[in-house]
Design a protein around this motif. Structure first.
Motif, PDB file in Angstrom:
ATOM      1  N   LYS A  78      37.943  49.709  57.953  1.00 51.69           N
ATOM      2  CA  LYS A  78      38.036  48.255  57.799  1.00 51.69           C
ATOM      3  C   LYS A  78      39.404  47.753  58.246  1.00 51.69           C
ATOM      4  CE  LYS A  78      35.735  45.776  55.464  1.00 51.69           C
ATOM      5  NZ  LYS A  78      34.838  44.722  55.941  1.00 51.69           N
ATOM      6  N   TYR A 246      38.075  32.175  58.202  1.00 56.75           N
ATOM      7  CA  TYR A 246      37.592  32.186  56.812  1.00 56.75           C
ATOM      8  C   TYR A 246      36.605  31.045  56.585  1.00 56.75           C
ATOM      9  CZ  TYR A 246      37.814  32.397  51.686  1.00 56.75           C
ATOM     10  OH  TYR A 246      37.503  32.519  50.362  1.00 56.75           O
ATOM     11  N   HIS A 265      43.591  39.320  51.830  1.00 61.95           N
ATOM     12  CA  HIS A 265      43.141  38.359  50.814  1.00 61.95           C
ATOM     13  C   HIS A 265      41.995  38.943  49.995  1.00 61.95           C
ATOM     14  CE1 HIS A 265      40.314  35.085  49.678  1.00 61.95           C
ATOM     15  NE2 HIS A 265      41.411  34.554  49.191  1.00 61.95           N
ATOM     16  N   LYS A 266      41.044  39.553  50.694  1.00 64.63           N
ATOM     17  CA  LYS A 266      39.885  40.135  50.023  1.00 64.63           C
ATOM     18  C   LYS A 266      40.330  41.244  49.064  1.00 64.63           C
ATOM     19  CE  LYS A 266      35.788  40.499  52.420  1.00 64.63           C
ATOM     20  NZ  LYS A 266      35.098  41.067  53.596  1.00 64.63           N
ATOM     21  N   ILE A 269      42.831  39.348  46.237  1.00 67.10           N
ATOM     22  CA  ILE A 269      42.285  38.287  45.391  1.00 67.10           C
ATOM     23  C   ILE A 269      40.883  38.620  44.888  1.00 67.10           C
ATOM     24  CG2 ILE A 269      41.791  35.817  45.240  1.00 67.10           C
ATOM     25  CD1 ILE A 269      44.734  36.393  45.675  1.00 67.10           C
ATOM     26  N   ASP A 270      40.020  39.170  45.765  1.00 61.54           N
ATOM     27  CA  ASP A 270      38.655  39.462  45.310  1.00 61.54           C
ATOM     28  C   ASP A 270      38.603  40.772  44.530  1.00 61.54           C
ATOM     29  OD1 ASP A 270      37.867  37.201  46.538  1.00 61.54           O
ATOM     30  OD2 ASP A 270      36.836  38.153  48.213  1.00 61.54           O
ATOM     31  N   PHE A 271      39.237  41.813  45.079  1.00 59.53           N
ATOM     32  CA  PHE A 271      39.144  43.119  44.424  1.00 59.53           C
ATOM     33  C   PHE A 271      40.271  43.326  43.412  1.00 59.53           C
ATOM     34  CE2 PHE A 271      37.380  44.787  48.735  1.00 59.53           C
ATOM     35  CZ  PHE A 271      36.277  43.974  48.586  1.00 59.53           C
ATOM     36  N   LEU A 272      41.296  42.460  43.431  1.00 64.12           N
ATOM     37  CA  LEU A 272      42.454  42.558  42.536  1.00 64.12           C
ATOM     38  C   LEU A 272      43.150  43.907  42.663  1.00 64.12           C
ATOM     39  CD1 LEU A 272      41.064  40.744  39.390  1.00 64.12           C
ATOM     40  CD2 LEU A 272      42.646  39.859  41.086  1.00 64.12           C
TER      41      LEU A 272
ATOM     42  N   GLN B  76      34.126  33.048  41.078  1.00 64.90           N
ATOM     43  CA  GLN B  76      34.823  34.234  40.614  1.00 64.90           C
ATOM     44  C   GLN B  76      36.273  34.228  41.082  1.00 64.90           C
ATOM     45  OE1 GLN B  76      34.121  36.602  38.660  1.00 64.90           O
ATOM     46  NE2 GLN B  76      35.304  38.409  39.222  1.00 64.90           N
ATOM     47  N   GLN B  77      36.487  33.813  42.336  1.00 67.89           N
ATOM     48  CA  GLN B  77      37.840  33.780  42.883  1.00 67.89           C
ATOM     49  C   GLN B  77      38.731  32.869  42.061  1.00 67.89           C
ATOM     50  OE1 GLN B  77      38.260  32.575  46.978  1.00 67.89           O
ATOM     51  NE2 GLN B  77      37.578  34.590  47.627  1.00 67.89           N
ATOM     52  N   THR B  80      39.305  34.346  38.567  1.00 67.26           N
ATOM     53  CA  THR B  80      40.215  35.482  38.678  1.00 67.26           C
ATOM     54  C   THR B  80      41.659  35.009  38.681  1.00 67.26           C
ATOM     55  OG1 THR B  80      38.589  36.683  39.934  1.00 67.26           O
ATOM     56  CG2 THR B  80      40.823  37.416  40.152  1.00 67.26           C
ATOM     57  N   THR B  81      41.919  33.953  39.441  1.00 65.42           N
ATOM     58  CA  THR B  81      43.280  33.430  39.525  1.00 65.42           C
ATOM     59  C   THR B  81      43.736  32.901  38.175  1.00 65.42           C
ATOM     60  OG1 THR B  81      42.624  32.731  41.719  1.00 65.42           O
ATOM     61  CG2 THR B  81      44.758  31.974  40.941  1.00 65.42           C
ATOM     62  N   THR B  84      43.896  36.152  35.586  1.00 66.46           N
ATOM     63  CA  THR B  84      44.953  37.149  35.774  1.00 66.46           C
ATOM     64  C   THR B  84      46.311  36.541  35.454  1.00 66.46           C
ATOM     65  OG1 THR B  84      44.846  36.642  38.118  1.00 66.46           O
ATOM     66  CG2 THR B  84      43.935  38.744  37.436  1.00 66.46           C
ATOM     67  N   GLN B 102      33.088  43.696  34.457  1.00 64.80           N
ATOM     68  CA  GLN B 102      34.441  43.456  34.940  1.00 64.80           C
ATOM     69  C   GLN B 102      35.250  42.628  33.930  1.00 64.80           C
ATOM     70  OE1 GLN B 102      34.921  41.089  38.467  1.00 64.80           O
ATOM     71  NE2 GLN B 102      37.040  41.712  38.684  1.00 64.80           N
ATOM     72  N   PRO B 391      32.990  43.551  42.456  1.00 69.42           N
ATOM     73  CA  PRO B 391      33.315  42.794  43.678  1.00 69.42           C
ATOM     74  C   PRO B 391      33.397  43.678  44.914  1.00 69.42           C
ATOM     75  CG  PRO B 391      34.682  42.032  41.873  1.00 69.42           C
ATOM     76  CD  PRO B 391      33.916  43.225  41.360  1.00 69.42           C
ATOM     77  N   GLU B 392      33.888  44.902  44.771  1.00 64.63           N
ATOM     78  CA  GLU B 392      33.981  45.798  45.923  1.00 64.63           C
ATOM     79  C   GLU B 392      32.588  46.291  46.337  1.00 64.63           C
ATOM     80  OE1 GLU B 392      37.677  48.544  45.434  1.00 64.63           O
ATOM     81  OE2 GLU B 392      37.429  47.336  43.628  1.00 64.63           O
ATOM     82  N   GLU B 417      27.788  53.960  56.399  1.00 59.97           N
ATOM     83  CA  GLU B 417      29.028  53.369  55.900  1.00 59.97           C
ATOM     84  C   GLU B 417      28.887  52.949  54.434  1.00 59.97           C
ATOM     85  OE1 GLU B 417      30.832  50.137  58.223  1.00 59.97           O
ATOM     86  OE2 GLU B 417      31.782  49.447  56.372  1.00 59.97           O
ATOM     87  N   ARG B 421      31.359  54.455  51.530  1.00 62.58           N
ATOM     88  CA  ARG B 421      32.294  53.537  50.871  1.00 62.58           C
ATOM     89  C   ARG B 421      31.901  53.267  49.423  1.00 62.58           C
ATOM     90  NH1 ARG B 421      33.277  48.268  53.849  1.00 62.58           N
ATOM     91  NH2 ARG B 421      34.808  48.012  52.191  1.00 62.58           N
TER      92      ARG B 421
END
Lengths: 304, 427
Positions: A78, A246, A265-266, A269-272, B76-77, B80-81, B84, B102, B391-392, B417, B421
């Motif tokens: 990636k 984006y 960013h991903k 911010i998304d995966f922290l 979620q974004q 999260t901000t 956290t 989570q 999220p991943e 893949e 992953r």
């Protein structure tokens, strides 16, 4: 002997040597720079050496050395896909914006009676926030309702899959970036153009030079310093490309338009995943640094 | 010495008076303001009357609604901000059914057990549909309470099916055949046979998982072993690719279609059949809809001779760990997750109820006649992988599915893949 000892000297600021005074006066700036540049970058390096996840705040960050960097460079497809996309965007949009911006600047520099419409048109794309530009063009290129497909349909051409075909998606993103950034280029170049003395052109014309020769022999060489400055700024922002892809594709189709900044960013911010995200950000920082050094070399080479 | 004694006196006095003052305040002018975060897709217009009702019942409390992003990822974004950074600004939040693991691992959701007022947790949860009751308990803590259920269904145009004498499809084979028949008969270039989501969004995970499960796939097996690179995975991709390229019943731009695009296209009369969540129903029956009164809903088809399966969806109410008004926030959550809240959302937003008795409630059925068939679907719907690193997991699946639908990746490359992953994340 004792009474010949010199009196303790009380120095005022005025008595300081010039060097000391200079250093003193630089201190506030140096402090500020440390606060907003050195500390964050140092912190970034520090975090990038840890397995540090904000989604598990109770887990103790583990020191792992350069593991993130090794993983990114050797084992993360990636990362390389994002680097490839970023480099491609930079290589296409920087010269693209330079050519279009130069054209616009020359146009705006022409002795029209009413120059303001051209100059306003120059400013508008630049004043538009990047995400809005991306969202507007996403609608332009929408498959079912988009303006572009509608116009094509009027000419009897079928609907084009702008957002699904990866090369087309990439091309539209580059197009929007060039549209958006050429006005910035044009403004810097316009300022440069206005410093070129008119009498050079007059003298050339007396000697029988064509407009084409005037452009190559006078305009371009005289404009070189402005071009290099514009290129430095544009290249660094191109390496950081985020907003337009984006908003337009979200990185799709299948990650083919995901830039390095989007991947950072991903990750962050998304995966922290702050540790890996910081390592990726460091790698991007290094790329920007290399690009800047190359340009600075070119400028210095010019001066010698 | 004197000074110290005075100080001690003052401190004692303060210690005695302060609680009294605090106790007296709520009765007087003390107002608690609770801030509730919901997404644009969750009908803030429908949520507001519920909050007003709570305010009437609890005069000391004011409820503000903060509206955020229109997709699960955007919400979620933002959360999260906020979370956290330990921001106390938000007291109550609506979270997707895929998030509790989570939120529990990160310590963002305040466990609700101490606020149940003596009711044992088991008694409280017995009221809810079993899948949703299980989803809110993580590590033996009550992380949230169910708000509404959801699942993917097949929406169809009753007028178009009737015109060609077709019955609502039970298998994908029938669905494709119906779509071909309708498209051939209508000869309308703007009409789509079968619309589904293939954009890189959360819902696209279900686009893959549904046929994958129906073909016998099981993403995460024993010992967190990921198995996706198999016949079920290939079959799932092939089904959608064939729908687009071979049968030409799904639009060629499916890789750009997001959840609400499906809803809009169907609502505008451009789609014969669509795979969509339950929220579409209410909007299809609204004033602005071009297909009002011509919409049917059935459980998702499956492949000939295969078990049916659909993706479990739904949302939950949680209290932020950083809220300064936890008791009031917990009271609001219990109110919203109770019978009144669930019924209001069912009638006014066609949100599937989390309480089984509401599927037989005459008021609910008057607004959503198809809910009668929905209960068995919701009970048997399957969960997406449960992990604090969801999220991943989600990103890996949706990016690859999006790539296959767009044609930038072969199904085999995507499956390889995904498996490698996902294994890295799930280990």
């Amino acid at each position: 002997m004792a009474n010949t000892a010199p009196k303790p000297v009380r120095r005022s600021l005025g008595d300081l040597s010039e060097g000391t005074l200079g250093t003193l006066m630089l201190l506030p700036t140096a402090f500020l720079l440390c606060l907003i540049v050195v500390y964050p970058v140092g912190r970034l390096v520090y975090i990038s050496l840890f397995d540090w996840r904000m989604n598990l705040p109770n887990a103790v960050p583990q020191f792992i050395g350069f593991e993130h960097y090794i993983y990114a460079l050797t084992d993360d497809p990636k990362f390389w896909e994002a680097v490839y996309n970023t480099v491609l965007i930079t290589v296409i949009t920087v010269p693209g914006a330079l050519v279009v911006g130069l054209g616009l600047a020359l146009l705006a520099n022409l002795p029209f009676k009413h120059r303001w419409p051209t100059r306003l048109a120059l400013l508008l794309p630049w004043a538009l926030p990047l995400v809005f530009a991306g969202l507007i063009f996403r609608w332009f290129f929408n498959y079912d309702y988009g303006l572009v497909n509608d116009i094509l349909a009027r000419f009897g051409i079928g609907k084009v899959l702008w957002g699904t075909e990866p090369n087309l998606a990439f091309a539209t993103i580059c197009l929007v970036i060039i549209w958006k950034s050429s006005s910035f280029m044009a403004m810097i170049l316009l300022a440069g153009l206005q410093t070129i003395p008119r009498n050079l052109y007059e003298a050339a014309r007396v000697d029988g030079a064509t407009p084409w020769q005037c452009f190559w022999k006078i305009t371009l060489p005289m404009l070189m310093p402005s071009i290099v400055v514009a290129l430095v700024f544009r290249t660094i922002t191109a390496i950081q490309t985020f907003d337009i892809p984006y908003a337009m594709t979200g990185g799709g189709p299948g990650g083919t338009t995901e830039t390095l900044a989007m991947y950072i960013h991903k990750t962050t911010i998304d995966f922290l995943d702050f540790g890996y995200g910081s390592a990726l950000a460091m790698l991007m920082f290094l790329v920007s640094l290399v690009a800047t050094v190359v340009y600075l070399r070119i400028i210095q080479g010019d001066k010698e | 010495m004197m000074l110290r004694r005075t100080f001690v006196h003052a401190a004692t006095a303060a210690a005695v008076v302060a609680p009294l003052a605090l106790a007296a305040l709520p009765a007087a002018a003390q107002q608690t303001t609770l801030r509730v975060f919901i997404g644009g897709q969750q009908r803030p217009d429908v949520m507001r009357p519920l909050m007003d009702l709570f305010q009437q019942q609890n005069p000391g409390v004011r409820v503000e609604i903060e509206v955020g992003g229109a997709t699960s990822e955007a919400q979620q974004q933002y959360l999260t901000t906020v979370l956290t950074s330990r921001d106390p600004a938000i007291d109550v939040m609506l979270i997707d059914v895929i998030r509790p693991a989570q939120f529990a691992a990160a310590g963002w959701a305040e466990p609700l057990d101490p606020f149940l007022g003596g009711t044992p947790r088991a008694t409280l949860l017995r009221r809810y549909l079993p899948g949703y009751a299980d989803a809110v308990v993580v590590d033996n803590k009550l992380v949230s309470l169910p708000a509404f259920a959801d699942a993917m269904f097949l929406y169809y145009r009753t007028d178009l099916l009737a015109k060609y004498n077709l019955q609502p499809p039970k298998t994908w084979e029938e669905t494709v055949a119906h779509a071909k028949r309708i498209l051939a008969g209508e000869n309308n270039p703007n009409l789509q046979g079968l619309n589904f989501q293939g954009a890189p969004i959360e819902g696209t995970n279900c686009t893959f998982l549904i046929p994958f499960w129906q073909l016998g796939g099981n993403l995460v097996g024993a010992n967190n072993r990921v198995t996706v690179n198999n016949d079920a995975g290939r079959g799932a991709f092939q089904f959608w690719l064939d729908a687009m390229r071979v049968h030409r019943v799904s639009p060629p731009n499916s890789a750009e279609v997001r959840t609400d695009d499906t809803r809009l296209q169907f609502q505008n009369g451009n789609v014969a059949m669509a795979v969509l969540w339950s929220y579409g129903w209410n909007l299809f029956q609204s004033e602005q809809s071009q297909v009002r009164g011509r919409v049917g809903v059935v459980p998702l088809p499956t492949f000939q001779g295969r078990q049916s399966a659909t993706c479990i969806g739904g949302w939950q109410w949680a209290v932020s760990s950083f809220s300064r008004n936890k008791p009031q926030a917990a009271a609001l959550v219990q109110f919203l997750a109770g019978g009144v809240g669930s019924k209001h959302l069912a009638i006014n937003a066609s949100n599937l109820p989390v309480l089984p008795e509401l599927y037989r409630d005459p008021d609910v059925l008057r607004a959503n006649p198809w809910f009668e068939q929905a209960l068995p679907v919701v009970i048997t719907a399957r969960s997406r992988p449960v992990t604090p690193r969801y999220p991943e997991v989600s990103e890996i699946i949706r990016t690859n599915v999006n790539g296959v639908i767009a044609g930038t990746k072969t199904p085999q490359a995507a499956l390889t893949e995904m498996e490698s992953r996902l294994q890295r994340v799930m280990r």
